[in-house]
Design a protein around this motif. Structure first.
Motif, PDB file in Angstrom:
ATOM      1  N   THR A  57       0.836  -1.207   0.000  1.00 30.90           N
ATOM      2  CA  THR A  57       0.000   0.000   0.000  1.00 30.90           C
ATOM      3  C   THR A  57       0.866   1.250   0.000  1.00 30.90           C
ATOM      4  N   LYS A  58       0.255   2.367  -0.391  1.00 26.54           N
ATOM      5  CA  LYS A  58       0.914   3.659  -0.353  1.00 26.54           C
ATOM      6  C   LYS A  58       0.285   4.485   0.754  1.00 26.54           C
ATOM      7  N   GLU A  59       1.144   5.197   1.484  1.00 27.04           N
ATOM      8  CA  GLU A  59       0.656   6.012   2.590  1.00 27.04           C
ATOM      9  C   GLU A  59      -0.180   7.173   2.048  1.00 27.04           C
ATOM     10  N   ARG A  60      -1.365   7.354   2.634  1.00 28.90           N
ATOM     11  CA  ARG A  60      -2.262   8.428   2.182  1.00 28.90           C
ATOM     12  C   ARG A  60      -1.964   9.719   2.936  1.00 28.90           C
ATOM     13  N   ASP A  61      -2.134   9.717   4.238  1.00 28.44           N
ATOM     14  CA  ASP A  61      -1.778  10.856   5.070  1.00 28.44           C
ATOM     15  C   ASP A  61      -1.651  10.365   6.495  1.00 28.44           C
ATOM     16  N   SER A  62      -1.218  11.257   7.391  1.00 24.41           N
ATOM     17  CA  SER A  62      -0.933  10.850   8.752  1.00 24.41           C
ATOM     18  C   SER A  62      -2.179  10.418   9.511  1.00 24.41           C
ATOM     19  N   LEU A  63      -3.381  10.912   9.101  1.00 30.12           N
ATOM     20  CA  LEU A  63      -4.612  10.566   9.794  1.00 30.12           C
ATOM     21  C   LEU A  63      -5.165   9.215   9.342  1.00 30.12           C
ATOM     22  N   HIS A  64      -4.799   8.783   8.159  1.00 29.68           N
ATOM     23  CA  HIS A  64      -5.325   7.526   7.636  1.00 29.68           C
ATOM     24  C   HIS A  64      -4.177   6.561   7.308  1.00 29.68           C
ATOM     25  N   LYS A  65      -3.177   6.568   8.148  1.00 30.48           N
ATOM     26  CA  LYS A  65      -2.002   5.751   7.863  1.00 30.48           C
ATOM     27  C   LYS A  65      -2.306   4.272   8.075  1.00 30.48           C
ATOM     28  N   HIS A  66      -2.042   3.498   7.078  1.00 34.47           N
ATOM     29  CA  HIS A  66      -2.128   2.047   7.216  1.00 34.47           C
ATOM     30  C   HIS A  66      -1.149   1.428   6.245  1.00 34.47           C
ATOM     31  N   GLU A  67      -0.636   0.259   6.607  1.00 37.80           N
ATOM     32  CA  GLU A  67       0.353  -0.428   5.778  1.00 37.80           C
ATOM     33  C   GLU A  67      -0.038  -1.893   5.635  1.00 37.80           C
ATOM     34  N   LEU A  68       0.176  -2.414   4.467  1.00 34.26           N
ATOM     35  CA  LEU A  68      -0.014  -3.834   4.207  1.00 34.26           C
ATOM     36  C   LEU A  68       1.228  -4.343   3.509  1.00 34.26           C
ATOM     37  N   LYS A  69       1.902  -5.287   4.152  1.00 29.99           N
ATOM     38  CA  LYS A  69       3.136  -5.848   3.609  1.00 29.99           C
ATOM     39  C   LYS A  69       2.969  -7.331   3.374  1.00 29.99           C
ATOM     40  N   ILE A  70       3.618  -7.809   2.346  1.00 37.38           N
ATOM     41  CA  ILE A  70       3.772  -9.241   2.149  1.00 37.38           C
ATOM     42  C   ILE A  70       5.204  -9.587   2.538  1.00 37.38           C
ATOM     43  N   TYR A  71       5.381 -10.681   3.281  1.00 33.31           N
ATOM     44  CA  TYR A  71       6.731 -11.014   3.748  1.00 33.31           C
ATOM     45  C   TYR A  71       6.979 -12.508   3.606  1.00 33.31           C
ATOM     46  N   ASN A  72       8.252 -12.823   3.580  1.00 30.80           N
ATOM     47  CA  ASN A  72       8.689 -14.206   3.424  1.00 30.80           C
ATOM     48  C   ASN A  72       9.952 -14.414   4.255  1.00 30.80           C
ATOM     49  N   THR A  73      10.022 -15.525   4.959  1.00 33.16           N
ATOM     50  CA  THR A  73      11.236 -15.905   5.682  1.00 33.16           C
ATOM     51  C   THR A  73      11.677 -17.284   5.216  1.00 33.16           C
ATOM     52  N   ILE A  74      12.978 -17.473   5.152  1.00 30.97           N
ATOM     53  CA  ILE A  74      13.567 -18.762   4.770  1.00 30.97           C
ATOM     54  C   ILE A  74      14.698 -19.051   5.746  1.00 30.97           C
ATOM     55  N   SER A  75      14.687 -20.233   6.341  1.00 32.28           N
ATOM     56  CA  SER A  75      15.730 -20.618   7.281  1.00 32.28           C
ATOM     57  C   SER A  75      16.135 -22.063   7.026  1.00 32.28           C
ATOM     58  N   PHE A  76      17.443 -22.287   6.961  1.00 30.97           N
ATOM     59  CA  PHE A  76      17.952 -23.654   6.805  1.00 30.97           C
ATOM     60  C   PHE A  76      19.120 -23.839   7.766  1.00 30.97           C
ATOM     61  N   GLU A  77      19.095 -24.951   8.507  1.00 31.36           N
ATOM     62  CA  GLU A  77      20.171 -25.250   9.454  1.00 31.36           C
ATOM     63  C   GLU A  77      20.614 -26.689   9.291  1.00 31.36           C
ATOM     64  N   TYR A  92      17.359 -29.090   8.969  1.00 34.31           N
ATOM     65  CA  TYR A  92      16.080 -28.461   9.321  1.00 34.31           C
ATOM     66  C   TYR A  92      15.823 -27.280   8.388  1.00 34.31           C
ATOM     67  N   PHE A  93      14.666 -27.302   7.736  1.00 30.87           N
ATOM     68  CA  PHE A  93      14.286 -26.243   6.794  1.00 30.87           C
ATOM     69  C   PHE A  93      12.910 -25.704   7.185  1.00 30.87           C
ATOM     70  N   ASN A  94      12.787 -24.378   7.183  1.00 29.80           N
ATOM     71  CA  ASN A  94      11.509 -23.752   7.486  1.00 29.80           C
ATOM     72  C   ASN A  94      11.351 -22.495   6.638  1.00 29.80           C
ATOM     73  N   PHE A 136      -0.003 -12.568   9.947  1.00 29.12           N
ATOM     74  CA  PHE A 136      -0.504 -13.920   9.748  1.00 29.12           C
ATOM     75  C   PHE A 136       0.287 -14.576   8.629  1.00 29.12           C
ATOM     76  N   ALA A 137       0.663 -15.849   8.820  1.00 32.58           N
ATOM     77  CA  ALA A 137       1.481 -16.520   7.811  1.00 32.58           C
ATOM     78  C   ALA A 137       1.205 -18.013   7.801  1.00 32.58           C
ATOM     79  N   VAL A 138       1.484 -18.610   6.668  1.00 34.88           N
ATOM     80  CA  VAL A 138       1.486 -20.058   6.493  1.00 34.88           C
ATOM     81  C   VAL A 138       2.943 -20.495   6.385  1.00 34.88           C
ATOM     82  N   ASN A 139       3.330 -21.537   7.108  1.00 42.43           N
ATOM     83  CA  ASN A 139       4.717 -21.981   7.059  1.00 42.43           C
ATOM     84  C   ASN A 139       4.813 -23.445   6.666  1.00 42.43           C
TER      85      ASN A 139
END
Length: 654
Positions: free
Chosen positions: A271-291, A323-325, A342-345
């Motif tokens: 998302t793009k920030e509209r103004d300080s009164l209506h600030k909201h963010e939506l991010k998509i994220y990914n994590t990868i871990s291998f040991e 171990y992979f996650n 919230f995420a699915v792993n």
């Protein structure tokens, strides 16, 4: 090992001196305003002179808890100046630096949903995911930490970090130790290499952070003193004051833990920030871990009088884990709703050995393999002095079921008092080495995946934190299916150690209080921990009382160019059935025959800070010769004698 020290130091120094200083325009993005607590000069590239304050040098972890790089000296720094580089209250060190620690207090709650790798006594200095920090710095920063060891060795931690620009930072570090020790076959040799990097785009929409950690922790093992030699130690027999004359249980064994972990976390702002009164963010994220890690125990000749019968006279036990996650999810931030994640792993693990064992006409399998999908989430919100947060996860698997939920609340009453509360519920399988173990020793072969149940833990925690008044923490835990290694009663002269599961509930209470009193330049710092375990059997043994008391003098000298601290620290815990140590498993086990504890440990210290260098000089356990030779870290394993050790922390701001 020594070559590694010089390579890392040379790299840090050459890299640091090779960077050209850039003009700082308002500091790094995301930095807090200057507090004026500490500073270093930064010369600009266009004739500007600007002062870079210490709050422009920050460290943060993967959940973005940010702290400033601390260059001060205090009594808390003295507590952290050790091999682990953290406060080791509640831990009882063994005789040599780099050996294990006996745990005097037990933290019951774990937010994991899968079993942990075994050999837990070797994991005190094994850097886990939460131990890794990322950095943002105004100028190249180097920190060298050095401390003497016991006989032919030293510890050195060399760290360097730099921001190539406001968007990109990397750090590289290596901690190495080699110490021969005062007893036969007690050498330690360890290394912890870590490399971190973090990046954010100029428009702040893409963020990425990752690290590589490689670790090797080697210990020679001797099984402790022979039972017939205990009296020679406790009596103070002058012939045995030179500890190298003791003949331990064996002198040809060693164990090693090695691991490599690769981690990446990145996110993109949708998302793009509209103004300080209506600030909201939506991010998509990914994590990868291998040991990828392994534990190995080797011994030239089998010690049947210590471990029992064996398959092969030359012992070589080796177990591995891959171990992979990975997870994919969304983060939503809103000024009214708060932060939601919230995420699915997906998890895939492969633990075990390279061969199958036939024992008493039963096969001991060699592998535990699984893969499954899981769900995880988190929430946090701040409002008028309150901050509430929570997180949880669940495995969508029948055989490898696991889940946890943790909720926290913080309330800032005023500038002097912070109140915290937490509740946690966890269910997971016992660690891998409880479920499956193979060895060349007959007694160390078992498979319990079908017979052991999940460990279920519920914990309630409450804290009041106030430097002005006192700091106190109370936690109450209920544990079902508590799993432990036990010393089994047999007719044999040697110990038989087996994993067991307590089929009833046990309750565990801890109350910790800390307060520092100041009288001018003098201070008295006190920490006391009371704990009690309620169960029908002695399966979890801890001392009822642990205390640490430090009285010290602190002042500034030479026109405030040096700050000095001089004092004495006393450590004490009440007598109890202290856990025994098994070097083959590299685990502690429950025993109910030998009472240990009840002895004081007095350390005299002189600490000083001169500019950006902190110097530590300590006479450890100086009372050892006149309060009695009854000090042990575990049955048959004496604690260290009086010794004088020196160390320093040297910071470079370029």
């Amino acid at each position: 090992m020594r070559k590694k020290y010089f390579i890392v130091i040379a790299f840090c120094m050459l890299t640091a001196t090779g960077f050209t200083q850039k003009k700082l325009e308002g500091g790094l993005s995301g930095s807090r305003k200057s507090t004026g607590s500490d500073s270093t000069d930064v010369k600009g590239n266009k004739g500007y002179d600007k002062l870079a304050t210490i709050d422009m040098y920050v460290a943060f972890n993967s959940i973005v808890d940010t702290i400033e790089m601390d260059t001060t000296i205090s009594i808390k720094k003295d507590y952290k100046f050790n091999y682990l580089q953290r406060d080791n209250f509640g831990l009882m060190p063994f005789a040599n630096i780099g050996q294990t620690y006996n745990t005097l207090s037990f933290n019951s709650f774990n937010s994991g949903t899968v079993p942990l790798f075994g050999a837990r006594s070797k994991h005190f200095n094994y850097l886990e995911h939460d131990d890794i920090k990322f950095y943002e710095v105004a100028t190249p920063f180097t920190r060298l930490t050095y401390k003497t060891a016991f006989e032919q060795g030293q510890m050195l931690d060399a760290f360097f970090t730099v921001n190539l620009n406001k968007q990109f930072n990397f750090s590289i570090a290596y901690k190495g130790l080699r110490s021969l020790g005062n007893y036969q076959n007690a050498l330690t040799s360890t290394g912890n290499f870590r490399f971190t990097s973090n990046y954010k785009s100029k428009n702040n929409r893409y963020n990425a952070s990752g690290y590589i950690v490689m670790q090797d922790l080697l210990n020679q093992e001797n099984g402790g003193l022979k039972s017939e030699d205990i009296s020679n130690f406790t009596s103070g027999n002058e012939e045995f004051i030179d500890r190298s004359v003791f003949d331990p249980n064996f002198e040809d064994a060693e164990n090693i833990l090695e691991g490599k972990r690769f981690f990446l976390e990145h996110s993109y702002l949708l998302t793009k920030e509209r103004d300080s009164l209506h600030k909201h963010e939506l991010k998509i994220y990914n994590t990868i871990s291998f040991e990828d890690k392994f534990y190995e125990y080797t011994q030239t000749s089998a010690a049947d009088e210590y471990y029992g019968e064996f398959f092969n006279s030359s012992i070589n036990d080796r177990v591995t884990l891959e171990y992979f996650n990975t997870s994919l999810g969304l983060k939503y931030n809103n000024a009214i709703l708060g932060d939601i994640r919230f995420a699915v792993n997906y998890t895939d693990a492969n633990y075990g050995y390279n061969s199958v064992v036939l024992l008493d006409e039963e096969y001991i399998p060699n592998r535990i393999k699984y893969n499954f999908v899981g769900l995880e989430g988190a929430y946090s919100k701040s409002y008028k002095g309150f901050r509430i947060s929570g997180n949880g996860g669940v495995n969508l698997s029948d055989i490898y079921a696991g889940s946890y939920v943790e909720a926290n609340i913080k309330l800032t009453l005023n500038k002097d008092i912070l109140i915290k509360g937490a509740i946690g519920v966890n269910s997971r399988l016992p660690n891998y080495n409880y479920l499956l173990y193979q060895s060349d020793y007959l007694n160390y072969n078992w498979y319990n995946l079908d017979s052991f149940n999940n460990i279920n833990t519920q914990q309630l925690k409450f804290s009041v934190l106030s430097d002005k008044y006192f700091n106190t923490t109370v936690d109450i835990s209920n544990i079902e299916n508590y799993t432990f290694f036990n010393s089994v009663d047999t007719t044999e002269e040697f110990n038989v150690i087996k994993p067991e599961q307590y089929d009833e509930s046990l309750q565990y209470l801890r109350v910790k209080v800390q307060k520092e009193f100041k009288f001018g330049n003098f201070a008295l710092d006190n920490t006391i921990l009371y704990q009690n375990v309620i169960s029908d059997s002695n399966v979890l043994n801890v001392p009822a009382l642990i205390s640490r008391n430090t009285i010290y003098y602190s002042n500034e000298f030479f026109k405030k160019s040096m700050r000095l601290q001089v004092g004495i620290t006393s450590n004490y815990f009440t007598e109890y059935h202290m856990n025994g140590y098994d070097p083959l498993l590299s685990e502690f086990y429950t025993q109910n025959e030998t009472n240990l504890g009840g002895f004081p440990r007095l350390d005299f210290f002189i600490n000083a800070k001169v500019r950006q260098t902190r110097i530590f000089l300590k006479a450890e356990h100086f009372n050892s010769s006149f309060t009695g030779y009854d000090y042990f870290s575990a049955p048959n394993h004496p604690y260290r004698d009086f010794t004088i050790r020196f160390g320093l922390v040297w910071d470079f701001f370029l």
